[in-house]
Scaffold this motif. Structure first.
Motif, PDB file in Angstrom:
ATOM      1  N   PHE A   4       0.482   8.358  -6.631  1.00 36.35           N
ATOM      2  CA  PHE A   4      -0.370   7.222  -6.307  1.00 36.35           C
ATOM      3  C   PHE A   4      -0.514   6.406  -7.578  1.00 36.35           C
ATOM      4  O   PHE A   4      -0.814   6.953  -8.641  1.00 36.35           O
ATOM      5  N   TYR A   5      -0.259   5.102  -7.471  1.00 34.96           N
ATOM      6  CA  TYR A   5      -0.277   4.231  -8.647  1.00 34.96           C
ATOM      7  C   TYR A   5      -1.442   3.259  -8.568  1.00 34.96           C
ATOM      8  O   TYR A   5      -1.615   2.554  -7.564  1.00 34.96           O
ATOM      9  N   LEU A   6      -2.214   3.226  -9.637  1.00 32.14           N
ATOM     10  CA  LEU A   6      -3.379   2.360  -9.698  1.00 32.14           C
ATOM     11  C   LEU A   6      -3.223   1.340 -10.812  1.00 32.14           C
ATOM     12  O   LEU A   6      -2.856   1.683 -11.933  1.00 32.14           O
ATOM     13  N   CYS A   7      -3.544   0.111 -10.493  1.00 32.28           N
ATOM     14  CA  CYS A   7      -3.566  -0.971 -11.463  1.00 32.28           C
ATOM     15  C   CYS A   7      -5.024  -1.273 -11.793  1.00 32.28           C
ATOM     16  O   CYS A   7      -5.904  -1.182 -10.905  1.00 32.28           O
ATOM     17  N   ALA A   8      -5.289  -1.593 -13.037  1.00 36.41           N
ATOM     18  CA  ALA A   8      -6.659  -1.903 -13.449  1.00 36.41           C
ATOM     19  C   ALA A   8      -6.652  -3.070 -14.424  1.00 36.41           C
ATOM     20  O   ALA A   8      -5.614  -3.406 -15.011  1.00 36.41           O
ATOM     21  N   LYS A  17       0.837  -1.200   0.000  1.00 33.13           N
ATOM     22  CA  LYS A  17       0.000   0.000   0.000  1.00 33.13           C
ATOM     23  C   LYS A  17       0.867   1.243   0.000  1.00 33.13           C
ATOM     24  O   LYS A  17       0.496   2.262  -0.584  1.00 33.13           O
ATOM     25  N   TYR A  18       1.976   1.179   0.707  1.00 37.59           N
ATOM     26  CA  TYR A  18       2.907   2.300   0.786  1.00 37.59           C
ATOM     27  C   TYR A  18       4.305   1.788   0.463  1.00 37.59           C
ATOM     28  O   TYR A  18       4.696   0.718   0.890  1.00 37.59           O
ATOM     29  N   LEU A  19       5.059   2.610  -0.274  1.00 43.01           N
ATOM     30  CA  LEU A  19       6.401   2.217  -0.693  1.00 43.01           C
ATOM     31  C   LEU A  19       7.282   3.452  -0.701  1.00 43.01           C
ATOM     32  O   LEU A  19       6.855   4.536  -1.120  1.00 43.01           O
ATOM     33  N   PHE A  20       8.513   3.262  -0.234  1.00 46.82           N
ATOM     34  CA  PHE A  20       9.448   4.372  -0.200  1.00 46.82           C
ATOM     35  C   PHE A  20      10.656   4.010  -1.059  1.00 46.82           C
ATOM     36  O   PHE A  20      11.162   2.897  -0.992  1.00 46.82           O
ATOM     37  N   GLY A  35      -7.536  -1.745  -8.561  1.00 49.94           N
ATOM     38  CA  GLY A  35      -7.037  -2.149  -7.259  1.00 49.94           C
ATOM     39  C   GLY A  35      -7.100  -0.975  -6.289  1.00 49.94           C
ATOM     40  O   GLY A  35      -7.574   0.110  -6.626  1.00 49.94           O
ATOM     41  N   ASP A  36      -6.588  -1.192  -5.082  1.00 52.21           N
ATOM     42  CA  ASP A  36      -6.635  -0.164  -4.039  1.00 52.21           C
ATOM     43  C   ASP A  36      -5.487   0.825  -4.137  1.00 52.21           C
ATOM     44  O   ASP A  36      -5.470   1.824  -3.411  1.00 52.21           O
ATOM     45  N   GLY A  37      -4.523   0.558  -4.997  1.00 48.57           N
ATOM     46  CA  GLY A  37      -3.453   1.515  -5.214  1.00 48.57           C
ATOM     47  C   GLY A  37      -2.243   1.338  -4.321  1.00 48.57           C
ATOM     48  O   GLY A  37      -2.294   0.712  -3.263  1.00 48.57           O
ATOM     49  N   THR A  38      -1.137   1.902  -4.777  1.00 48.22           N
ATOM     50  CA  THR A  38       0.117   1.969  -4.018  1.00 48.22           C
ATOM     51  C   THR A  38       0.590   3.409  -4.021  1.00 48.22           C
ATOM     52  O   THR A  38       0.671   4.029  -5.085  1.00 48.22           O
ATOM     53  N   ARG A  39       0.888   3.909  -2.839  1.00 49.46           N
ATOM     54  CA  ARG A  39       1.441   5.266  -2.747  1.00 49.46           C
ATOM     55  C   ARG A  39       2.950   5.159  -2.647  1.00 49.46           C
ATOM     56  O   ARG A  39       3.468   4.544  -1.708  1.00 49.46           O
ATOM     57  N   TRP A  75      -1.631   0.123 -15.979  1.00 48.64           N
ATOM     58  CA  TRP A  75      -1.059   0.884 -14.876  1.00 48.64           C
ATOM     59  C   TRP A  75      -1.297   2.363 -15.129  1.00 48.64           C
ATOM     60  O   TRP A  75      -1.004   2.883 -16.218  1.00 48.64           O
ATOM     61  N   TYR A  76      -1.815   3.029 -14.082  1.00 52.81           N
ATOM     62  CA  TYR A  76      -2.050   4.466 -14.132  1.00 52.81           C
ATOM     63  C   TYR A  76      -1.268   5.150 -13.019  1.00 52.81           C
ATOM     64  O   TYR A  76      -1.058   4.589 -11.944  1.00 52.81           O
TER      65      TYR A  76
END
Lengths: 115, 114
Positions: free
Chosen positions: B88-92, B9-12, B106-110, B34-35
């Motif tokens: 914020f990255y969204l996969c569809a 969900k979160y990535l650094f 999906g719920d996304g990755t920040r 990927w968006y």
């Protein structure tokens, strides 16, 4: 390329009242699909309603309806009897018939619902 | 229940580091996307794939790479060449030739920079 414009960055509505979110798009195509997505604070995009451009009848899903004006290239979303759970970002999107992978999104409208 | 799972969900990301975002779907969809989402902007397409072992660049592919080795999986790598990866990255995913069928998200990755 097609573009989608949402001219209202933010809107607010009183609970139980009606609000309309605007969306216009630019295209030279005669057939296409239009969508409204909702993105609540949880961030997952949820489909609200969709419209095929060849259909003259406006789509309706419970409290959500659209006003599709093809000649004006306008696709507004009306939310009736607004509820607190309607608070979210709303995105208008356009998909080409000729390239299903080409989906264009507007910048979004943040809707606040006041109790 | 069928759906799309994005992790983490979160990535650094540290300077000069490549990071990979995971996207898995069990909807049996052929097409995956990927968006990238930035504040005040709509979703912008990075990459999409219609079939295993094939993918196409979207509008903002520079600094990103993808693979599609399995139908269910479409990971996105943000490379060190992407100078402004914070977003914020969204996969569809969707069926092929989706028409009026929606994309499922999906719920996304920040992703943030350390």
């Amino acid at each position: 390329a097609q573009t989608v414009t949402q001219s209202q960055p933010e809107m607010s509505v009183q609970e139980a009242e009606t609000v309309t979110l605007s969306c216009t798009y630019d295209t030279s195509e005669s057939d296409y699909y239009l969508f409204w997505y909702k993105q609540p604070p949880s961030r997952q995009m949820i489909l609200v309603i969709r419209q095929e451009a060849y259909k003259q009848q406006n789509a309706t899903e419970n409290r959500f309806s659209v006003n599709f004006q093809k000649a004006a290239k306008s696709f507004s979303l009306k939310i009736s009897d607004s509820q607190l759970g309607d608070a979210a970002m709303y995105f208008c999107a356009y998909r080409s018939v000729y390239n299903n992978n080409d989906m264009r999104f507007g910048a979004g409208t943040r809707l606040t619902v006041k109790p | 229940d069928g759906g799309i799972t994005q992790s983490p969900k979160y990535l650094f990301r540290k300077e000069g580091q490549n990071v990979t975002l995971s996207c898995e779907q069990n909807l049996n969809h052929d097409a995956m996307y990927w968006y990238r989402q930035d504040p005040g902007q709509g979703l912008r397409l990075i990459y999409y794939s219609q079939i295993v072992n094939d993918f196409q660049k979207g509008d903002i592919a520079e600094g990103y790479s993808v693979s599609r080795e399995k139908k269910e999986s479409f990971p996105l790598t943000v490379t060190s060449a992407q100078k402004n990866p914070t977003a914020f990255y969204l996969c569809a995913s969707s069926i092929l030739g989706a028409g009026s069928q929606p994309q499922h998200f999906g719920d996304g990755t920040r992703l943030s920079i350390l």
